[in-house]
Design a protein around this motif. Sequence first.
Motif, mmCIF file in Angstrom:
data_model
loop_
_atom_site.group_PDB
_atom_site.id
_atom_site.type_symbol
_atom_site.label_atom_id
_atom_site.label_comp_id
_atom_site.label_asym_id
_atom_site.label_seq_id
_atom_site.Cartn_x
_atom_site.Cartn_y
_atom_site.Cartn_z
ATOM 1 N N PHE A 199 0.853 -1.186 0.000
ATOM 2 C CA PHE A 199 0.000 0.000 0.000
ATOM 3 C C PHE A 199 0.886 1.232 0.000
ATOM 4 O O PHE A 199 2.111 1.119 0.121
ATOM 5 N N ASP A 200 0.269 2.418 -0.129
ATOM 6 C CA ASP A 200 1.077 3.623 -0.288
ATOM 7 C C ASP A 200 1.690 4.113 1.020
ATOM 8 O O ASP A 200 2.701 4.789 1.024
ATOM 9 N N THR A 207 -6.268 0.353 7.023
ATOM 10 C CA THR A 207 -7.667 0.241 6.600
ATOM 11 C C THR A 207 -7.916 -1.117 5.955
ATOM 12 O O THR A 207 -8.948 -1.742 6.185
ATOM 13 N N VAL A 210 -8.114 -3.777 8.649
ATOM 14 C CA VAL A 210 -9.357 -3.612 9.423
ATOM 15 C C VAL A 210 -10.539 -4.160 8.623
ATOM 16 O O VAL A 210 -11.406 -4.839 9.152
ATOM 17 N N GLY A 211 -10.557 -3.891 7.303
ATOM 18 C CA GLY A 211 -11.647 -4.354 6.455
ATOM 19 C C GLY A 211 -11.450 -5.772 5.949
ATOM 20 O O GLY A 211 -12.188 -6.206 5.085
ATOM 21 N N GLN A 213 -9.389 -6.951 3.920
ATOM 22 C CA GLN A 213 -8.972 -7.066 2.520
ATOM 23 C C GLN A 213 -7.677 -7.874 2.449
ATOM 24 O O GLN A 213 -7.427 -8.581 1.486
ATOM 25 N N GLN A 227 -6.954 1.423 16.645
ATOM 26 C CA GLN A 227 -7.675 0.264 16.101
ATOM 27 C C GLN A 227 -7.438 -0.980 16.950
ATOM 28 O O GLN A 227 -8.307 -1.844 17.066
ATOM 29 N N LEU B 140 -15.520 -0.035 4.454
ATOM 30 C CA LEU B 140 -14.539 -1.087 4.719
ATOM 31 C C LEU B 140 -14.675 -2.246 3.734
ATOM 32 O O LEU B 140 -13.746 -3.023 3.561
ATOM 33 N N GLY B 143 -12.391 -2.679 -0.962
ATOM 34 C CA GLY B 143 -10.981 -3.041 -1.030
ATOM 35 C C GLY B 143 -10.434 -2.677 -2.390
ATOM 36 O O GLY B 143 -11.126 -2.040 -3.189
ATOM 37 N N PRO B 144 -9.206 -3.076 -2.661
ATOM 38 C CA PRO B 144 -8.605 -2.775 -3.962
ATOM 39 C C PRO B 144 -9.487 -3.142 -5.161
ATOM 40 O O PRO B 144 -9.586 -2.337 -6.099
ATOM 41 N N GLN B 346 -12.111 6.345 6.128
ATOM 42 C CA GLN B 346 -11.996 6.605 7.560
ATOM 43 C C GLN B 346 -12.282 8.053 7.935
ATOM 44 O O GLN B 346 -12.274 8.389 9.110
ATOM 45 N N ARG B 452 -2.815 -4.422 -6.910
ATOM 46 C CA ARG B 452 -3.059 -4.969 -5.577
ATOM 47 C C ARG B 452 -4.086 -6.099 -5.642
ATOM 48 O O ARG B 452 -3.909 -7.155 -5.042
ATOM 49 N N MET B 456 -3.895 -10.033 -4.647
ATOM 50 C CA MET B 456 -4.811 -10.688 -3.710
ATOM 51 C C MET B 456 -5.464 -11.920 -4.325
ATOM 52 O O MET B 456 -5.710 -12.904 -3.652
ATOM 53 N N ARG B 467 -16.923 -10.633 -6.255
ATOM 54 C CA ARG B 467 -17.234 -9.714 -5.161
ATOM 55 C C ARG B 467 -18.399 -8.834 -5.595
ATOM 56 O O ARG B 467 -18.324 -8.214 -6.664
#
Lengths: 339, 522
Positions: A199-200, A207, A210-211, A213, A227, B140, B143-144, B346, B452, B456, B467
């Motif tokens: 990720f960046d 995030t 948490v989700g 993913q 968190q 949430l 995702g990507p 968020q 990404r 995955m 999805r």
Amino acid sequence: MTTLAPRTLRTRRVLLGAGAAFAALTLAACGGNVAGGADAAGADFPTGPVTITVGQDAGGSTDLIARAVADGMAEDLGVSVPVVNRAGANGALATEEVAAKPADGHELILLNASLITITPLAVSDDEAVSLDDLEVLAGLSQDDYVLLASADSGFETFDDLKQASGDVTYGTTGVGTGSQLAQAVLFAQAEVEGTAVPFDSGSPALTAVVGDQVQVATVQLGEAKSQIDAGNVVPLLAFSAERNQFLPDVPTAVEEGYDVPVSQYRAVAAPKGLPEDVRTRLVESIDAAIATETYRSFNENNLLTPHEISGEEVTAEWTELAEKYQALTDEYDISLAEG
Amino acid sequence: MESLQNVLAGFAVVLEPTNLLYCLVGVVIGMLIGVLPGLGPAATIAILLPLTYGVEPVTAIIMLAGIFYGAQYGGTITSVLLRLPGEASSVVTVLDGHALARQGRAGTALGVAAVGSFVGGTVAIIGLTFLAPLVAGFALDFGPPEYTALALLGILLVSTIASGARVKALIAAAIGLLLATIGRDAFTGAERFTFDNLSMADGIDFVPVAMGLFGLGEILYNLEERHRAVHAPGKIANVWPSRKDLKESSGAVTRGSVLGFFLGILPGGGATIASMAAYAAEKKRAKDPSRFGKGAIEGVAGPETANNAAATSSFIPLLTLGIPANATMALMFGALLIQGITPGPQLVTEHPELFWGVVNSMYIGNVLLLIMSIPLVGVFVRILRVRAAILAPVTALITMIGAYTINNSVFDVLLVVVFGAVGYLMKKFGFEPGPLVLAFVLGSLLESSLRRSLLMFDGSAAGFFTRPISATLLVVFVVVAVLPLVRSVRERRAAQNPAQDRSAQDRSAQDRSAQNREEESV
């Protein structure tokens, strides 16, 4: 409004300093070599504001640390110590700029250890930064990485994660970061098969975990604490050498038998070739800054562990870490540049 | 309950004197630039961005948001009085608004537009208040893969629905996508098109690009356009709409609010499209469509309501998902980044004071605008007399200083100059900079999310369709992409067989209008 008073005070001090410098110049011009006693160590320093350049954007943890130190230094030096953000190339841009500035003590930089110890493993040689052109003045603090699992993954301990070997996806905070290195080495040592998803930065990686993913991710503690406390993620391991004071119940990777001590360290440095008296004066003011109550509580609030060591120790430690990481990636055949 | 507390806390934020002041400043500036033809809200926000560095994030966004919706009010004035739309979103208002003015009912048109704008804006804020936390609740699940689909859809919508020629918009979007590839590859550390220049290692910064294309580019282009002198209009009497006028336009205002709200949320949507769609809808609904263009009050009420509703609702995707729906929102995105806040899922939970502060400031801003726009119309019209020779250098200078101060970088100033020249040339040759800027912003999101997601899914693209959210978005993408093709094929076929019998022609005409309707609802 509250900053107004100290600022005017500072300005007055600058004016006084400028006046004194002018008087000294006049005397020198008259041929009278009045000054020159041994007690003049750093007496001419500082002659103006001391700038601290930060290679990251304003608001991030590196920037906040720089500002906290700058406040204390300004108080001690009696000149203003502005913090200038010069983001780009992970901080390489700022470091290169400051290294090329005159070594008169008025230009400093706040360094991230990862730029020296880890990033060179991932980027081209042109972009790699070394400590050769810099003189490290003092080490400041350590920011620990934690391995987090999403609540939905069902992982409670690192052993649970090991059972799931094969289809683990793990989030990193980017290429050439401590997050990437720590996980790559840990998983290689524990023989966990997984796919890294970069990720960046820390916030999107957090995030994502948490989700759910990604099942796990490693981010800096300061970012993840809320968190963790909210129960949205489960801390599995800390990558610090010793247990983190803010996470006393979380085992470290080293305790579990994996040789991956990875933390983010910060230090203040100047261009190479600083006059000895100026160097002494700067170190003195940094020491004064980090001794203040304000700075101590700043560390506490941002979950930073003090790691206040001398410049020589920083250079030795970072050089050693760089060699260690190089050796680890060689040993386990890890390439940080392949995602 | 917690959310209710946050909403109330948001009002407390707005009522702080500084925030109220900045809200007022924002809407006044918005109104002013709305009156000035050429200078749009995107350009103004690009130019005024530096003014916000020193203030709190919430204050900054309150002001910038005020500029955006304020411009929707101001744009109407010149459309009605001078047949000269101050904003792209007020272009359709010219048709009936100016016709009304020539019948001596300029006041009625302006009054109805102001009331409609107020209603549309307020409806959209209420929608925003309730819908945004809902969307953020799904955040949430984004995702990507979902971001990949959303970015794809956004780029497609931006380049196909944008005003102006479709091919040119697609070209601009393609250039934006290419620009987004500059910089270090975030997955391998390899450098792309950086020419060994450390300043380009992180890619080109978005803000100088936008400042150049919108700010400097607009200024240069306007200098050329302004030679056509504008005649200041005469006096306007009776701005208060009569009860009869209000009754006649109430249906249009209701429909405009709803239509504008939904069109504003869509990526690529926004005030301009909303106003055009609302006008088309009113004309289609009318018992006597021939009245339109000759001074139908619904032709003013519908679009003016819709553009304001859309301006407000376009904040939803930005504040909940971090996806800018249009060029102005892309600038808001930049403004938030400068403040150290990354807009994303968020935001509502981490910065409730910012989110609710900004949302609630819109209620107050709209009231301020309503108060200003009815009695003060005459004052704002005078702004048209400021000479470009004074306005242009001042704004150009502010833009340059602003570009430098973001990152203390001379490289960024050079970027503004280069993109200023590009923006000027683009406008001159009929290319809109909007698709370029949005494709540039969404391009890096698209690339990194796609890669990404593939990591995955272990390299299998099938994952996108398993999805629910990403699958739905991709289906919408295909529909939007294919519809115009189908239509053009049919039209060509119809043109090739002119000897077709009448009933077939009727059928194809029906199909076409059905498609039109479908597209509008997209």
